[in-house]
Design an enzyme around this catalytic site. Sequence first.
Site, short mmCIF file in Angstrom:
data_model
loop_
_atom_site.label_atom_id
_atom_site.label_comp_id
_atom_site.label_asym_id
_atom_site.label_seq_id
_atom_site.Cartn_x
_atom_site.Cartn_y
_atom_site.Cartn_z
N LYS A 36 -4.32 5.90 -4.65
CA LYS A 36 -3.19 5.51 -3.79
C LYS A 36 -1.99 5.09 -4.66
CE LYS A 36 -3.04 5.22 0.13
NZ LYS A 36 -2.73 6.23 1.20
N THR B 24 -1.44 0.90 0.47
CA THR B 24 -2.34 -0.25 0.62
C THR B 24 -1.97 -1.38 -0.35
OG1 THR B 24 -4.62 -0.92 0.16
CG2 THR B 24 -3.87 1.04 -0.96
N ASP B 25 -2.37 -2.59 -0.01
CA ASP B 25 -2.18 -3.71 -0.94
C ASP B 25 -3.12 -3.60 -2.14
OD1 ASP B 25 -4.57 -4.34 0.35
OD2 ASP B 25 -3.92 -6.30 1.09
N GLU B 26 -4.13 -2.72 -2.04
CA GLU B 26 -5.12 -2.64 -3.13
C GLU B 26 -4.52 -2.10 -4.42
OE1 GLU B 26 -8.99 -1.26 -1.88
OE2 GLU B 26 -8.62 -1.90 0.18
N TYR C 198 -10.33 4.54 -5.46
CA TYR C 198 -9.47 4.65 -4.27
C TYR C 198 -8.08 4.09 -4.54
CZ TYR C 198 -7.33 3.05 0.11
OH TYR C 198 -6.42 2.79 1.13
P1 NAD Z 1 -9.19 7.05 7.96
O1 NAD Z 1 -10.16 7.36 6.87
O2 NAD Z 1 -9.68 6.44 9.23
O3 NAD Z 1 -8.40 8.38 8.36
C1 NAD Z 1 -7.92 9.30 7.42
C2 NAD Z 1 -7.55 10.58 8.18
O4 NAD Z 1 -7.03 11.51 7.22
C3 NAD Z 1 -8.76 11.26 8.83
O5 NAD Z 1 -8.44 11.65 10.15
C4 NAD Z 1 -9.01 12.48 7.94
O6 NAD Z 1 -9.57 13.57 8.66
C5 NAD Z 1 -7.61 12.79 7.45
N1 NAD Z 1 -7.61 13.53 6.19
C6 NAD Z 1 -8.33 13.24 5.06
N2 NAD Z 1 -8.09 14.18 4.12
C7 NAD Z 1 -7.18 15.05 4.65
C8 NAD Z 1 -6.55 16.22 4.16
N3 NAD Z 1 -6.78 16.68 2.92
N4 NAD Z 1 -5.69 16.87 4.98
C9 NAD Z 1 -5.44 16.42 6.24
N5 NAD Z 1 -6.04 15.34 6.76
C10 NAD Z 1 -6.88 14.64 5.97
O7 NAD Z 1 -8.08 6.14 7.28
P2 NAD Z 1 -7.22 4.96 7.91
O8 NAD Z 1 -7.98 3.72 7.81
O9 NAD Z 1 -6.67 5.40 9.20
O10 NAD Z 1 -6.05 4.87 6.83
C11 NAD Z 1 -4.83 5.59 7.00
C12 NAD Z 1 -3.94 5.33 5.81
O11 NAD Z 1 -3.72 3.93 5.68
C13 NAD Z 1 -4.55 5.78 4.48
O12 NAD Z 1 -3.52 6.34 3.70
C14 NAD Z 1 -5.07 4.50 3.84
O13 NAD Z 1 -5.03 4.58 2.44
C15 NAD Z 1 -4.06 3.50 4.37
N6 NAD Z 1 -4.56 2.12 4.48
C16 NAD Z 1 -5.61 1.82 5.28
C17 NAD Z 1 -6.05 0.51 5.41
C18 NAD Z 1 -7.18 0.13 6.32
O14 NAD Z 1 -7.53 -1.06 6.38
N7 NAD Z 1 -7.78 1.03 7.05
C19 NAD Z 1 -5.42 -0.50 4.68
C20 NAD Z 1 -4.36 -0.16 3.84
C21 NAD Z 1 -3.93 1.14 3.78
P1 TYD Z 2 -13.86 -2.74 3.59
O1 TYD Z 2 -13.84 -2.79 5.09
O2 TYD Z 2 -14.66 -1.66 2.94
O3 TYD Z 2 -12.35 -2.74 3.10
P2 TYD Z 2 -11.75 -2.89 1.58
O4 TYD Z 2 -12.82 -2.69 0.59
O5 TYD Z 2 -10.75 -1.78 1.56
O6 TYD Z 2 -11.16 -4.25 1.52
O7 TYD Z 2 -14.42 -4.11 3.06
C1 TYD Z 2 -13.80 -5.36 3.39
C2 TYD Z 2 -14.52 -6.45 2.62
O8 TYD Z 2 -15.85 -6.54 3.13
C3 TYD Z 2 -14.66 -6.16 1.14
O9 TYD Z 2 -14.54 -7.38 0.42
C4 TYD Z 2 -16.07 -5.61 1.01
C5 TYD Z 2 -16.83 -6.33 2.10
N1 TYD Z 2 -17.96 -5.57 2.70
C6 TYD Z 2 -19.22 -6.15 2.80
O10 TYD Z 2 -19.45 -7.31 2.40
N2 TYD Z 2 -20.23 -5.41 3.36
C7 TYD Z 2 -20.04 -4.14 3.82
O11 TYD Z 2 -21.00 -3.49 4.28
C8 TYD Z 2 -18.72 -3.57 3.72
C9 TYD Z 2 -18.47 -2.16 4.20
C10 TYD Z 2 -17.71 -4.32 3.16
#
Ligand code: NAD
Ligand code: TYD
Length: 342
Positions: free
Chosen positions: A160, A130-132, A156
């Site tokens: 990561k 992630t960019d975080e 989180y």
């Molecule tokens: P998500 O929470 O929707 O899915 C995570 C999946 O991992 C789930 O299906 C869960 O059951 C599985 N999981 C969790 N713990 C596990 C374990 N111990 N063993 C096996 N499976 C396990 O997450 P996402 O949004 O699909 O994110 C996927 C990846 O991308 C993550 O690594 C996250 O850090 C990264 N990422 C996500 C975003 C975003 O905006 N969603 C942005 C940047 C990076």
């Molecule tokens: P989120 O979807 O949780 O992603 P991330 O924290 O990983 O960026 O949140 C996106 C942005 O939206 C973040 O600045 C937090 C804000 N946010 C709200 O204002 N209200 C909400 O209920 C949630 C879940 C997020």
Amino acid sequence: MKILVTGGAGFIGSNFIHHILKKYPASTAGGPDYKIVNLDVLTYAGNLENLKEPENNPNYEFIKGDITDRDLVNRLIKDIDIIVNFAAESHVDRSILDSSDFIRTNILGTHVLLEAAKNNENKRFHHISTDEVFGSLGSNDSPFNENTPYDPRSPYSASKAASDHLVRAYYHTYGLPATISNCSNNYGLYQFPEKLIPLFVTNLIEGEKIPLYGDGMNVRDWLHVEDHCEAIDLIIHKGRVGETYCVGGDSEKTNKEITHKILELMGKGEEMIEFVKDRPGHDKRYAIDFSKIREELGWKPKITFEEGLKKTVDWYKDNESWWKNIKSGEYEKYYKKQYGKN
Ligand code: NAD
Ligand code: TYD
């Protein structure tokens, strides 16, 4: 190519599985055959409803299991060509309430996968990050790129960051052919409805208010999940091992802007916004400079935010049964903890 996808029942992982199976169907004319093994423990965020289509595809197999399970991972990895690691605890707000599972899955789980990859002929490894991990930008700072120093600020992002460091350490120490991608906020189909966009859309469908944190001026760079999957596809096929690629959506927006766009698409008014207490340590701004992947691999996001958001809103409107169960179950429990309600 046989791919071990971890966390494939989550949001991005399931979109990636759809992407691969659609783009590389079972070979008919002697082309490469793509097989996917999806290892997912099905936490609250894992949902097999995301994978109805692949269920009957002979090139797809689901294994319910934990990435921290050494024996299982070692067994599965034997005839795998590449591991694509999506499995993680992924929600910042949940990491603030309790980070134990984040440490276990994101750090220890990645370590188990890396050890198994190393001990089984140094398998190719791609890690989704992630960019975080880069911290928080001021409004005039340049966007993050591959050389930005790490400065994670939430449990989180710290977990990561630790996993990214481990992946790089395995490349440098053991020559593990690994790559990492650091992407910005994804949105699109099958996103668990506790993240900003699906939460707001589904709340509005249910006639409920939408909780905007603080002043709503935090900025995120929004990447459509299908563009992200295309980027991962390119990295696993053409990326240089040992390298990191930053993947962004070229779409910086304040949370307030997103909120107004959603309200407009759904024909609702500003009175639906409820300004709530800010997230502790809320990162102000994320933005990504994706020049490296554009120049090296020819990738750029294709879906405009307006187009992607409309498609996403329509999907949640058309798929109420997908999210209604989730919201009345796991999300409800989390919501009570988050807002201290009984
Ligand atoms: P998500 O929470 O929707 O899915 C995570 C999946 O991992 C789930 O299906 C869960 O059951 C599985 N999981 C969790 N713990 C596990 C374990 N111990 N063993 C096996 N499976 C396990 O997450 P996402 O949004 O699909 O994110 C996927 C990846 O991308 C993550 O690594 C996250 O850090 C990264 N990422 C996500 C975003 C975003 O905006 N969603 C942005 C940047 C990076
Ligand atoms: P989120 O979807 O949780 O992603 P991330 O924290 O990983 O960026 O949140 C996106 C942005 O939206 C973040 O600045 C937090 C804000 N946010 C709200 O204002 N209200 C909400 O209920 C949630 C879940 C997020």
